[in-house]
Write a protein that holds these residues in place. Structure first.
Motif, mmCIF file in Angstrom:
data_model
loop_
_atom_site.group_PDB
_atom_site.id
_atom_site.type_symbol
_atom_site.label_atom_id
_atom_site.label_comp_id
_atom_site.label_asym_id
_atom_site.label_seq_id
_atom_site.Cartn_x
_atom_site.Cartn_y
_atom_site.Cartn_z
ATOM 1 N N PHE A 222 24.463 -1.526 -22.153
ATOM 2 C CA PHE A 222 23.098 -1.381 -22.664
ATOM 3 C C PHE A 222 22.511 -2.742 -23.024
ATOM 4 O O PHE A 222 21.360 -3.041 -22.669
ATOM 5 N N ASN A 223 23.281 -3.555 -23.729
ATOM 6 C CA ASN A 223 22.777 -4.870 -24.140
ATOM 7 C C ASN A 223 22.393 -5.729 -22.935
ATOM 8 O O ASN A 223 21.371 -6.423 -22.956
ATOM 9 N N LYS A 224 23.211 -5.678 -21.885
ATOM 10 C CA LYS A 224 22.902 -6.434 -20.662
ATOM 11 C C LYS A 224 21.621 -5.907 -20.021
ATOM 12 O O LYS A 224 20.753 -6.681 -19.595
ATOM 13 N N GLY A 225 21.503 -4.580 -19.948
ATOM 14 C CA GLY A 225 20.308 -3.983 -19.357
ATOM 15 C C GLY A 225 19.062 -4.263 -20.160
ATOM 16 O O GLY A 225 17.990 -4.514 -19.606
ATOM 17 N N LEU A 226 19.192 -4.239 -21.494
ATOM 18 C CA LEU A 226 18.054 -4.532 -22.360
ATOM 19 C C LEU A 226 17.558 -5.953 -22.138
ATOM 20 O O LEU A 226 16.343 -6.204 -22.053
ATOM 21 N N GLU A 227 18.480 -6.886 -22.039
ATOM 22 C CA GLU A 227 18.090 -8.277 -21.782
ATOM 23 C C GLU A 227 17.348 -8.403 -20.452
ATOM 24 O O GLU A 227 16.347 -9.121 -20.352
ATOM 25 N N LYS A 228 17.815 -7.665 -19.454
ATOM 26 C CA LYS A 228 17.180 -7.721 -18.133
ATOM 27 C C LYS A 228 15.752 -7.182 -18.183
ATOM 28 O O LYS A 228 14.840 -7.788 -17.612
ATOM 29 N N ILE A 229 15.541 -6.028 -18.854
ATOM 30 C CA ILE A 229 14.175 -5.463 -18.852
ATOM 31 C C ILE A 229 13.228 -6.274 -19.726
ATOM 32 O O ILE A 229 12.010 -6.234 -19.524
ATOM 33 N N LYS A 230 13.766 -7.015 -20.677
ATOM 34 C CA LYS A 230 12.914 -7.922 -21.456
ATOM 35 C C LYS A 230 12.508 -9.127 -20.615
ATOM 36 O O LYS A 230 11.405 -9.666 -20.775
ATOM 37 N N ASN A 231 13.369 -9.535 -19.711
ATOM 38 C CA ASN A 231 13.087 -10.691 -18.855
ATOM 39 C C ASN A 231 12.218 -10.342 -17.660
ATOM 40 O O ASN A 231 11.452 -11.185 -17.178
ATOM 41 N N ASN A 232 12.338 -9.109 -17.155
ATOM 42 C CA ASN A 232 11.602 -8.768 -15.933
ATOM 43 C C ASN A 232 10.267 -8.065 -16.188
ATOM 44 O O ASN A 232 9.577 -7.658 -15.251
ATOM 45 N N GLY A 233 9.891 -7.886 -17.454
ATOM 46 C CA GLY A 233 8.587 -7.322 -17.786
ATOM 47 C C GLY A 233 8.562 -5.821 -18.011
ATOM 48 O O GLY A 233 7.547 -5.285 -18.473
ATOM 49 N N VAL A 234 9.655 -5.115 -17.720
ATOM 50 C CA VAL A 234 9.680 -3.656 -17.872
ATOM 51 C C VAL A 234 9.531 -3.266 -19.344
ATOM 52 O O VAL A 234 8.796 -2.332 -19.682
ATOM 53 N N TYR A 235 10.206 -3.978 -20.220
ATOM 54 C CA TYR A 235 10.145 -3.676 -21.653
ATOM 55 C C TYR A 235 8.718 -3.782 -22.178
ATOM 56 O O TYR A 235 8.206 -2.858 -22.830
ATOM 57 N N ASP A 236 8.045 -4.892 -21.897
ATOM 58 C CA ASP A 236 6.664 -5.069 -22.350
ATOM 59 C C ASP A 236 5.741 -4.028 -21.753
ATOM 60 O O ASP A 236 4.803 -3.555 -22.412
ATOM 61 N N SER A 237 6.000 -3.645 -20.514
ATOM 62 C CA SER A 237 5.176 -2.625 -19.861
ATOM 63 C C SER A 237 5.290 -1.290 -20.578
ATOM 64 O O SER A 237 4.293 -0.579 -20.774
ATOM 65 N N ILE A 238 6.501 -0.932 -21.022
ATOM 66 C CA ILE A 238 6.701 0.325 -21.761
ATOM 67 C C ILE A 238 5.944 0.271 -23.084
ATOM 68 O O ILE A 238 5.270 1.243 -23.464
ATOM 69 N N LEU A 239 6.036 -0.847 -23.794
ATOM 70 C CA LEU A 239 5.314 -0.961 -25.069
ATOM 71 C C LEU A 239 3.801 -0.855 -24.866
ATOM 72 O O LEU A 239 3.114 -0.167 -25.630
ATOM 73 N N LYS A 240 3.268 -1.527 -23.844
ATOM 74 C CA LYS A 240 1.828 -1.484 -23.587
ATOM 75 C C LYS A 240 1.374 -0.090 -23.221
ATOM 76 O O LYS A 240 0.337 0.385 -23.709
ATOM 77 N N THR A 241 2.132 0.595 -22.380
ATOM 78 C CA THR A 241 1.787 1.948 -21.965
ATOM 79 C C THR A 241 1.707 2.893 -23.153
ATOM 80 O O THR A 241 0.885 3.819 -23.187
ATOM 81 N N ASN A 242 2.550 2.641 -24.161
ATOM 82 C CA ASN A 242 2.593 3.516 -25.334
ATOM 83 C C ASN A 242 1.775 3.000 -26.514
ATOM 84 O O ASN A 242 1.899 3.494 -27.628
#
Length: 245
Positions: A222-242
């Motif tokens: 999970f920690n590795k995946g979380l770092e990846k989505i923070k780097n590739n923009g997926v994390y920010d996209s989820i926050l913006k969508t919500n």
């Protein structure tokens, strides 16, 4: 020959740093807008958790049950993860914690005509405060004896007690409480308000029971995946969508 090929493939996966695709079993109570079967992607938290595990090739299978049953199932290793967990010293004795992926601001909820403002635990002297059983409140708050803590199983019970003058205050993450009132109890919107200062800002984590033999690997993936989505923009996209950015 097939066995030999399977062994070679396994060695190649290990040497390349790839992970096995795996189904991760998850459990939690309903906690909108972060975790709910009725929301897109089953809530903000689950959108983030699923995206992080997807980066590692894993799929999340979610079950919704009351909180006490959820934490017991993970503690005993029968389910892989709790989706949304606050850190407490007690829980750290039986749960492995991931890196944090969100922050919750826990605020006091009061009646709309109440001038109360939270200014440290002394400001709670002789108050009757509605809490939710087994939730991970701040340790100082849990151990304080200058006010009375009255436990129930969910937020709506506390809100009803509050508006009927049976308790003085209750508390919850402000985003969660506002979403709940909007969707489940709109008649209470003008009857309550929130303290300006939060009791605490709690980081949100997934957790896995120490009794689960896969626990350390699940948390590491999970920690590795979380770092990846923070780097590739997926994390920010989820926050913006919500609406969180």
């Amino acid at each position: 020959m097939k066995r030999l090929l399977a062994t070679v493939f396994t060695l190649l996966l290990i040497s390349s740093g790839m992970t096995y695709a795996e189904k991760i079993t998850a459990i939690n109570d309903t906690w909108a807008p972060f975790i709910s079967p009725d929301l897109p992607g089953q809530g903000i938290a689950l959108q983030i958790v699923r995206a992080a595990f997807k980066e590692q090739g894993h799929e999340v299978e979610m079950t919704f049950v009351p909180w006490a049953r959820s934490i017991k199932s993970v503690k005993e290793g029968r389910v892989d993860i709790l989706v949304g967990t606050w850190w407490t010293k007690e829980r750290s004795t039986f749960l492995n914690y991931s890196d944090d992926y969100l922050v919750n601001n826990i605020k006091f909820i009061k009646r709309a005509d109440d001038s109360f403002e939270f200014d440290g635990l002394d400001s709670l002297n002789r108050k009757n405060i509605g809490i939710i059983r087994d939730y991970g409140y701040d340790d100082e708050f849990k151990n304080a004896v200058n006010f009375k803590k009255i436990a129930t199983s969910n937020l709506i019970n506390n809100l009803k007690k509050l508006t009927h003058n049976r308790i003085d205050l209750t508390l919850e993450d402000e985003i969660v409480a506002r979403a709940f009132i909007k969707n489940e109890a709109p008649e209470l919107k003008d009857k309550i308000s929130f303290s300006t200062t939060p009791l605490s800002s709690n980081t949100l984590h997934i957790t896995s029971g120490l009794k689960n033999p896969k626990s350390k690997r699940i948390i590491a993936d999970f920690n590795k995946g979380l770092e990846k989505i923070k780097n590739n923009g997926v994390y920010d996209s989820i926050l913006k969508t919500n609406g969180l950015m």
